[in-house]
Design a protein around this motif. Structure first.
Motif, PDB file in Angstrom:
ATOM      1  N   ILE A  52      19.106 -15.143 -14.134  1.00 14.18           N
ATOM      2  CA  ILE A  52      18.514 -15.894 -13.317  1.00 14.18           C
ATOM      3  C   ILE A  52      18.998 -17.200 -13.089  1.00 14.18           C
ATOM      4  N   VAL A  53      19.566 -17.791 -14.232  1.00 14.78           N
ATOM      5  CA  VAL A  53      20.239 -19.065 -14.080  1.00 14.78           C
ATOM      6  C   VAL A  53      21.415 -19.038 -13.038  1.00 14.78           C
ATOM      7  N   VAL A  54      22.142 -17.736 -13.410  1.00 13.50           N
ATOM      8  CA  VAL A  54      23.372 -17.684 -12.559  1.00 13.50           C
ATOM      9  C   VAL A  54      22.932 -17.807 -10.901  1.00 13.50           C
ATOM     10  N   PHE A  55      21.731 -16.923 -10.612  1.00 17.06           N
ATOM     11  CA  PHE A  55      21.401 -17.129  -9.312  1.00 17.06           C
ATOM     12  C   PHE A  55      21.000 -18.279  -8.836  1.00 17.06           C
ATOM     13  N   ILE A  56      20.342 -19.303  -9.685  1.00  9.68           N
ATOM     14  CA  ILE A  56      20.106 -20.524  -9.227  1.00  9.68           C
ATOM     15  C   ILE A  56      21.135 -21.423  -9.108  1.00  9.68           C
ATOM     16  N   PHE A  57      22.264 -21.255  -9.832  1.00 11.93           N
ATOM     17  CA  PHE A  57      23.509 -22.021  -9.777  1.00 11.93           C
ATOM     18  C   PHE A  57      24.260 -21.673  -8.314  1.00 11.93           C
ATOM     19  N   VAL A  58      24.106 -20.312  -7.865  1.00 11.31           N
ATOM     20  CA  VAL A  58      24.734 -19.904  -6.632  1.00 11.31           C
ATOM     21  C   VAL A  58      23.982 -20.591  -5.441  1.00 11.31           C
ATOM     22  N   MET A  59      22.658 -20.770  -5.680  1.00  9.90           N
ATOM     23  CA  MET A  59      21.846 -21.270  -4.906  1.00  9.90           C
ATOM     24  C   MET A  59      22.122 -23.036  -4.546  1.00  9.90           C
ATOM     25  N   TYR A  60      22.433 -23.345  -5.826  1.00 15.55           N
ATOM     26  CA  TYR A  60      23.021 -25.007  -5.858  1.00 15.55           C
ATOM     27  C   TYR A  60      24.270 -25.026  -5.173  1.00 15.55           C
ATOM     28  N   VAL A  61      25.130 -24.172  -5.382  1.00 20.67           N
ATOM     29  CA  VAL A  61      26.244 -24.370  -4.529  1.00 20.67           C
ATOM     30  C   VAL A  61      26.112 -24.455  -3.057  1.00 20.67           C
ATOM     31  N   LEU A  62      25.140 -23.445  -2.794  1.00 23.75           N
ATOM     32  CA  LEU A  62      24.953 -23.520  -1.227  1.00 23.75           C
ATOM     33  C   LEU A  62      24.250 -24.727  -0.858  1.00 23.75           C
ATOM     34  N   ASP A  63      23.397 -25.286  -1.906  1.00 19.98           N
ATOM     35  CA  ASP A  63      22.647 -26.609  -1.417  1.00 19.98           C
ATOM     36  C   ASP A  63      23.579 -27.764  -1.350  1.00 19.98           C
ATOM     37  N   ARG A  64      24.859 -27.796  -2.308  1.00 22.33           N
ATOM     38  CA  ARG A  64      25.979 -28.824  -2.056  1.00 22.33           C
ATOM     39  C   ARG A  64      26.515 -28.464  -0.665  1.00 22.33           C
ATOM     40  N   PHE A  65      26.545 -27.428  -0.073  1.00 22.75           N
ATOM     41  CA  PHE A  65      27.339 -27.124   1.204  1.00 22.75           C
ATOM     42  C   PHE A  65      26.473 -27.618   2.474  1.00 22.75           C
ATOM     43  N   PHE A  66      25.317 -27.275   2.245  1.00 21.10           N
ATOM     44  CA  PHE A  66      24.334 -27.908   3.390  1.00 21.10           C
ATOM     45  C   PHE A  66      23.983 -29.301   3.390  1.00 21.10           C
ATOM     46  N   ILE A  67      24.084 -29.808   2.141  1.00 24.34           N
ATOM     47  CA  ILE A  67      23.608 -31.268   1.994  1.00 24.34           C
ATOM     48  C   ILE A  67      24.595 -32.271   3.206  1.00 24.34           C
ATOM     49  N   LYS A  68      25.567 -31.740   3.302  1.00 21.87           N
ATOM     50  CA  LYS A  68      26.783 -32.496   3.924  1.00 21.87           C
ATOM     51  C   LYS A  68      26.282 -32.369   5.338  1.00 21.87           C
ATOM     52  N   SER A  69      25.699 -31.457   5.933  1.00 23.10           N
ATOM     53  CA  SER A  69      25.454 -31.286   7.369  1.00 23.10           C
ATOM     54  C   SER A  69      23.888 -31.158   7.979  1.00 23.10           C
ATOM     55  N   THR A  70      22.978 -31.387   7.166  1.00 21.57           N
ATOM     56  CA  THR A  70      21.609 -31.161   7.194  1.00 21.57           C
ATOM     57  C   THR A  70      21.005 -32.338   6.842  1.00 21.57           C
ATOM     58  N   PRO A  71      20.164 -33.046   7.403  1.00 19.67           N
ATOM     59  CA  PRO A  71      19.343 -34.049   6.998  1.00 19.67           C
ATOM     60  C   PRO A  71      18.712 -33.963   5.740  1.00 19.67           C
ATOM     61  N   TYR A  72      18.717 -35.086   4.817  1.00 19.89           N
ATOM     62  CA  TYR A  72      18.156 -34.936   3.421  1.00 19.89           C
ATOM     63  C   TYR A  72      16.818 -34.474   2.868  1.00 19.89           C
ATOM     64  N   TYR A  73      16.029 -35.018   4.165  1.00 18.63           N
ATOM     65  CA  TYR A  73      14.641 -34.602   4.018  1.00 18.63           C
ATOM     66  C   TYR A  73      14.171 -33.296   4.229  1.00 18.63           C
ATOM     67  N   ILE A  74      14.889 -32.755   5.205  1.00 18.34           N
ATOM     68  CA  ILE A  74      14.804 -31.425   5.375  1.00 18.34           C
ATOM     69  C   ILE A  74      14.934 -30.296   4.304  1.00 18.34           C
ATOM     70  N   ILE A  75      16.207 -30.622   3.621  1.00 17.85           N
ATOM     71  CA  ILE A  75      17.030 -29.992   2.481  1.00 17.85           C
ATOM     72  C   ILE A  75      15.697 -30.176   1.092  1.00 17.85           C
ATOM     73  N   PHE A  76      15.242 -31.684   0.967  1.00 11.32           N
ATOM     74  CA  PHE A  76      14.394 -31.823  -0.178  1.00 11.32           C
ATOM     75  C   PHE A  76      13.223 -30.974   0.069  1.00 11.32           C
ATOM     76  N   VAL A  77      12.607 -30.839   1.410  1.00  9.44           N
ATOM     77  CA  VAL A  77      11.040 -30.331   1.584  1.00  9.44           C
ATOM     78  C   VAL A  77      11.220 -28.734   1.250  1.00  9.44           C
ATOM     79  N   ILE A  78      12.575 -28.315   1.894  1.00  9.80           N
ATOM     80  CA  ILE A  78      12.507 -26.566   1.806  1.00  9.80           C
ATOM     81  C   ILE A  78      12.741 -26.454   0.348  1.00  9.80           C
ATOM     82  N   GLU A  79      13.457 -27.332  -0.277  1.00 14.43           N
ATOM     83  CA  GLU A  79      14.072 -26.952  -1.610  1.00 14.43           C
ATOM     84  C   GLU A  79      12.765 -27.009  -2.508  1.00 14.43           C
ATOM     85  N   LEU A  80      11.925 -28.020  -2.471  1.00  9.35           N
ATOM     86  CA  LEU A  80      10.761 -28.452  -3.231  1.00  9.35           C
ATOM     87  C   LEU A  80       9.891 -27.150  -3.171  1.00  9.35           C
ATOM     88  N   ILE A  81       9.625 -26.671  -1.623  1.00  7.70           N
ATOM     89  CA  ILE A  81       8.772 -25.421  -1.406  1.00  7.70           C
ATOM     90  C   ILE A  81       9.356 -24.294  -2.234  1.00  7.70           C
TER      91      ILE A  81
END
Length: 208
Positions: A52-81
């Motif tokens: 489960i932690v490995v899956f979360i880490f993979v998702m976090y790598v994607l997070d770092r990728f999308f954070i560069k091109s996607t507005p922060y508030y959109i990333i924040f809301v999606i990840e919070l949900i």
């Protein structure tokens, strides 16, 4: 300087997945420690947690990728949900109903013959978990709870192992389910794991 900037990009800006990933790593380290320190079946703990932690880490790598091109508030809301939904789902999947039995006897006998809803006696301990604490070794539960995997009968912590017997006792043309738990497999307590002993206990209860 470039290395420091690169390292900073892995943690800033902070998103819900940043917190979840850090917590996941801490829990993974703790699970490995528990798995190596305690006896079986605790070894299953890291086996369940680490994927489960490995899956979360993979998702976090994607997070770092999308954070560069996607507005922060959109990333924040999606990840919070997603984080909230994941937490609720995890709690639901791991919800339990525990019966903690405290007794000086060498056995526990659970008879599924109670007419009232036994779950009404449980107290909520978590989002989807409940517990019931008893100071007696003969327990009466509603038949609907027989063989229910969500119900865990937990003997005193001093018990190191034991013997379990699941069966049905026939009385007055009725078949009454029961669960019998003995404290030990020791040869000196051999009688406590014999069917004749279990039947005698049930007979005493039903022929009072």
């Amino acid at each position: 300087m470039a290395t420091l900037k690169k390292l900073k990009s892995w943690f800033y800006p902070v998103t819900p997945f940043t917190i979840v990933t850090i917590l996941g790593i801490v829990i993974a380290i703790q699970s490995i420690y528990i798995g190596l320190t305690y006896e079986s079946p605790m070894i299953l703990y890291p086996i369940m947690v680490i994927p489960i932690v490995v899956f979360i880490f993979v998702m976090y790598v994607l997070d770092r990728f999308f954070i560069k091109s996607t507005p922060y508030y959109i990333i924040f809301v999606i990840e919070l949900i997603l984080s909230t939904g994941g937490y609720v789902g995890f709690k639901y999947m791991n919800g339990t109903n525990d019966i903690h039995v405290n007794t000086n006897e060498d056995y526990i006998l659970v008879i599924y013959n109670a007419k009232e809803n036994s779950m009404n006696n449980f107290k909520k301990t978590d989002l989807f978990s409940k517990e019931l604490k008893l100071n007696e070794n003969v327990i009466h539960l509603n038949p609907s709870l027989y063989l229910d995997d969500d119900i865990r009968i937990l003997p005193p912590k001093s018990w190191k192992g034991g013997f379990q017997n699941i069966g049905k006792y026939h009385f007055d043309n009725d078949s009454i389910p029961y669960l019998y738990i003995s404290k030990t497999f020791s040869p000196t307590e051999q009688k406590h794991i014999e069917q004749q002993f279990i039947d005698s206990l049930l007979s005493q209860i039903y022929h009072k």
